[in-house]
Design an enzyme around this catalytic site. Structure first.
Site, short mmCIF file in Angstrom:
data_model
loop_
_atom_site.label_atom_id
_atom_site.label_comp_id
_atom_site.label_asym_id
_atom_site.label_seq_id
_atom_site.Cartn_x
_atom_site.Cartn_y
_atom_site.Cartn_z
N ARG A 65 34.00 39.90 -98.74
CA ARG A 65 35.20 39.42 -98.04
C ARG A 65 36.45 39.74 -98.87
NH1 ARG A 65 35.80 34.76 -98.49
NH2 ARG A 65 34.08 34.37 -99.90
N LYS A 213 32.22 34.86 -91.37
CA LYS A 213 32.90 33.78 -92.07
C LYS A 213 34.21 33.38 -91.39
CE LYS A 213 30.10 32.88 -95.52
NZ LYS A 213 29.09 31.82 -95.34
N HIS A 232 28.64 24.26 -95.46
CA HIS A 232 28.16 25.54 -96.02
C HIS A 232 26.82 25.26 -96.69
CE1 HIS A 232 28.63 29.07 -99.02
NE2 HIS A 232 28.21 29.52 -97.87
N SER A 250 27.15 31.03 -103.40
CA SER A 250 26.37 32.27 -103.37
C SER A 250 25.55 32.42 -104.66
CB SER A 250 27.36 33.43 -103.24
OG SER A 250 26.67 34.60 -102.96
N LYS A 254 20.27 28.96 -101.90
CA LYS A 254 20.25 28.36 -100.55
C LYS A 254 19.21 29.01 -99.64
CE LYS A 254 24.42 28.82 -98.85
NZ LYS A 254 25.01 29.59 -99.94
N THR A 255 19.29 30.34 -99.53
CA THR A 255 18.39 31.06 -98.62
C THR A 255 16.96 31.00 -99.14
OG1 THR A 255 20.19 32.51 -97.94
CG2 THR A 255 17.98 33.27 -97.44
N ASP A 269 22.74 29.19 -93.72
CA ASP A 269 24.08 29.27 -94.30
C ASP A 269 25.14 28.34 -93.73
OD1 ASP A 269 25.74 30.63 -96.26
OD2 ASP A 269 26.79 31.52 -94.57
N ARG A 333 23.33 43.51 -98.69
CA ARG A 333 22.95 42.48 -97.71
C ARG A 333 22.09 43.05 -96.60
NH1 ARG A 333 24.81 36.91 -98.24
NH2 ARG A 333 26.46 36.98 -99.79
#
EC number: 4.1.1.49
Length: 540
Positions: A65, A213, A232, A250, A254-255, A269, A333
């Site tokens: 981003r 996002k 988030h 990040s 999390k994933t 996410d 990604r």
């Protein structure tokens, strides 16, 4: 293939796009596959077929981003509600844009899209029909249409028949703004939002994540104002219907940690939490692929197949992928529809109220324990702090930790003041009787990262309740409650002081980190609620 499906050039003219010859409306995956691999395409429009069946694309110089190029129109709708970059103590990316400059940017994008063959994708953001956004994405690039088809919730034919967009995203990646200097903007690239027109404009950046996002930022504005938590986080649900949410920046896990063979995935996410429970905003996953291996993360590896879309990975001549190559970016990604993961909540990505709230941090200072149980005030304090730390290598091989404090574990996407998210989350947690935990997936005194095996055992102990029944002791300075033992976890690592040659070494690092926490939290002390939480943080 449905072309148009009743969508007329006149409807696009309402947004300022003229001379529309051909609309490819909600293209099928098969059509997108053909379009992306069209040999006549050049530059960043072109896709490459990999041996796993997924198409790979490059996003150019923007491999992430571009927060410095993000703007929100400041007008009567947003003036008194938005968390602005130029007001208050907290730093953020919500830079104000005048309505006049917005009109100029809109003209650039609509001229770019006029007279072109356009891909239009209608999709939902939010799995709850009462609060979801109906979003219309307009782009001239096939793979960008593929990206949003993967990442957002795909409507049924019946839902499409009556689809009325609440929000429009016009992606003009090929156009830039030559007048940026006179307008006082950051660069020729822009990601701009207008809440009155309910529209997002993109210019200059090809990065797909700006659309994902961007809509998250909008949900982060609209939902908390209705008393709905916007988070988030990743989320999953156990066999007994018990829901857990995992907050984290990040790279904190999390994933990885929410993709658990013993539990069904709600999403990886972005989630909301309303009167009915926790629901996903998305219809897909956007997983990091750097150093991905089939052995360590089989679910994600197996999701990379036909219809998945890889970004910025190195594809060899024979179509094989070098997942270890981060030469383009470390932020490689893959996006894929959520049903590429076997163990998911069906048919809709939502479940009941969360009873376990896990804050993930990767502490490179080696100070925080692998797990601690938080009080209600500590929950708010650590949520507002949003701490993690990376190890940045220096020339001589010395690695200095770089701290990151990101409010609510997602400051880049917040549209309201962070305390508003904390208040809504705490209300939801209290109503559900939820308990919060701080889990460090980072390093300890040995200089090694806490093993994923130990972290998974810790998560299991949280989810099966054994951690709540464990005896605890208090870690000084940070005042955190740590279990004395947990099944399947090496007891020696539970107290971070034990991983150092001497307790004094831990003490020295702990003082450094405590000071960083205290200095960071100062920005919240301009409200009585924020000032009251200081006592829940570390004390020197």
């Amino acid at each position: 293939m449905r072309v148009n499906n009743g969508l007329t050039p006149q409807e696009l003219e309402a947004y300022g796009i003229s001379d529309v010859h051909d609309i490819v409306y909600n293209p099928s995956y098969d059509l997108l596959y053909q379009e992306e691999l069209d040999p006549s395409l050049t530059g960043y429009e072109r896709g490459v077929l990999t041996n796993l069946g997924a198409v790979a694309v490059d996003t150019g110089i923007f491999t992430g981003r571009s927060p410095k190029d993000k703007y929100i129109v400041r007008d009567d709708t947003t003036r008194d509600t938005f968390w602005w970059a130029d007001k208050g103590k907290g730093k953020n990316d919500n830079k104000p844009l005048s309505p006049e400059t917005w009109q100029h940017l809109k003209g650039l994008v609509t001229r770019q899209l006029s007279g072109k063959r356009l891909f239009v994708v209608d999709a939902f953001c939010g799995a709850n029909p009462d609060t979801r956004l109906s979003v219309r994405f307009i782009t001239e690039v096939a793979w960008q249409a593929h990206f949003v088809k993967n990442m957002f919730i795909r409507p049924s034919d019946e839902e499409l028949a009556g689809f009325k967009p609440d929000f429009i995203v016009m992606n003009g990646a090929k156009c830039t703004n030559p007048q940026w200097k006179e307008q006082g903007l950051n660069s020729e690239n822009f990601v701009a939002f207008n809440l009155t027109e309910r529209m997002q404009l993109i210019g200059g950046t090809w990065y797909g994540g700006e659309m994902k996002k961007g809509m998250f930022s909008m949900m982060n504005y609209l939902l908390p104002l209705k008393g709905i938590a916007s988070m988030h986080c990743s989320a999953n649900v156990g066999e007994k219907g018990d829901v857990a949410v995992f907050f984290g920046l990040s790279g904190t896990g999390k994933t990885t940690l929410s993709t658990d063979p013993k539990r069904r995935l709600i999403g990886d996410d972005e989630h909301g939490w309303d009167d009915d429970g926790v629901f996903n905003f998305e219809g897909g996953c956007y997983a990091k692929t750097i150093k991905l291996s089939k052995e360590a993360e089989p679910e994600i590896y197996n999701a990379i197949r036909r219809d998945a879309l890889l970004e910025n990975v190195t594809v060899r001549e024979d179509g094989t992928i070098d997942f270890d190559d981060g030469s383009k970016t470390e932020n490689t990604r893959v996006s894929y529809p959520i049903y590429h993961i076997d163990n998911i909540v069906k048919p809709v990505s939502k479940a009941g109220h969360a009873t376990k709230v896990i804050f993930l941090t990767a502490d490179a200072f080696g100070v925080l324990p692998p797990v601690s149980r938080l009080t209600a005030d500590q929950t708010q304090y650590h949520f507002l702090s949003g701490f993690t730390a990376k190890l940045a290598g220096t020339e001589r091989g010395i690695t200095e930790p770089t701290p990151t404090f990101s409010a609510c574990f997602g400051a880049a996407f917040l549209s309201l003041h962070p305390t508003q998210y904390a208040e809504v989350l705490v209300k939801r947690m209290q109503a559900a009787g939820a308990q919060a935990y701080l889990v460090n997936t980072g390093w300890n005194g040995t200089g090694k990262r806490i093993s994923i095996k130990d972290t998974r055992a810790i998560i299991d102990a949280i989810l099966n309740g054994s951690l709540d029944n464990a005896e605890t002791f208090t870690l000084p300075m940070f005042n955190l409650a740590i279990p004395t033992e947990l099944p399947g976890v090496d007891t020696k690592i539970l107290d971070p002081r034990n991983t150092y040659a001497s307790p004094e070494q831990w003490q020295e690092k702990a003082e450094t980190l405590a000071k960083l926490f205290i200095d960071n939290f100062d920005k919240y002390t301009d409200t009585p609620a924020g000032a009251a939480l200081v006592a829940a943080g570390p004390k020197l």
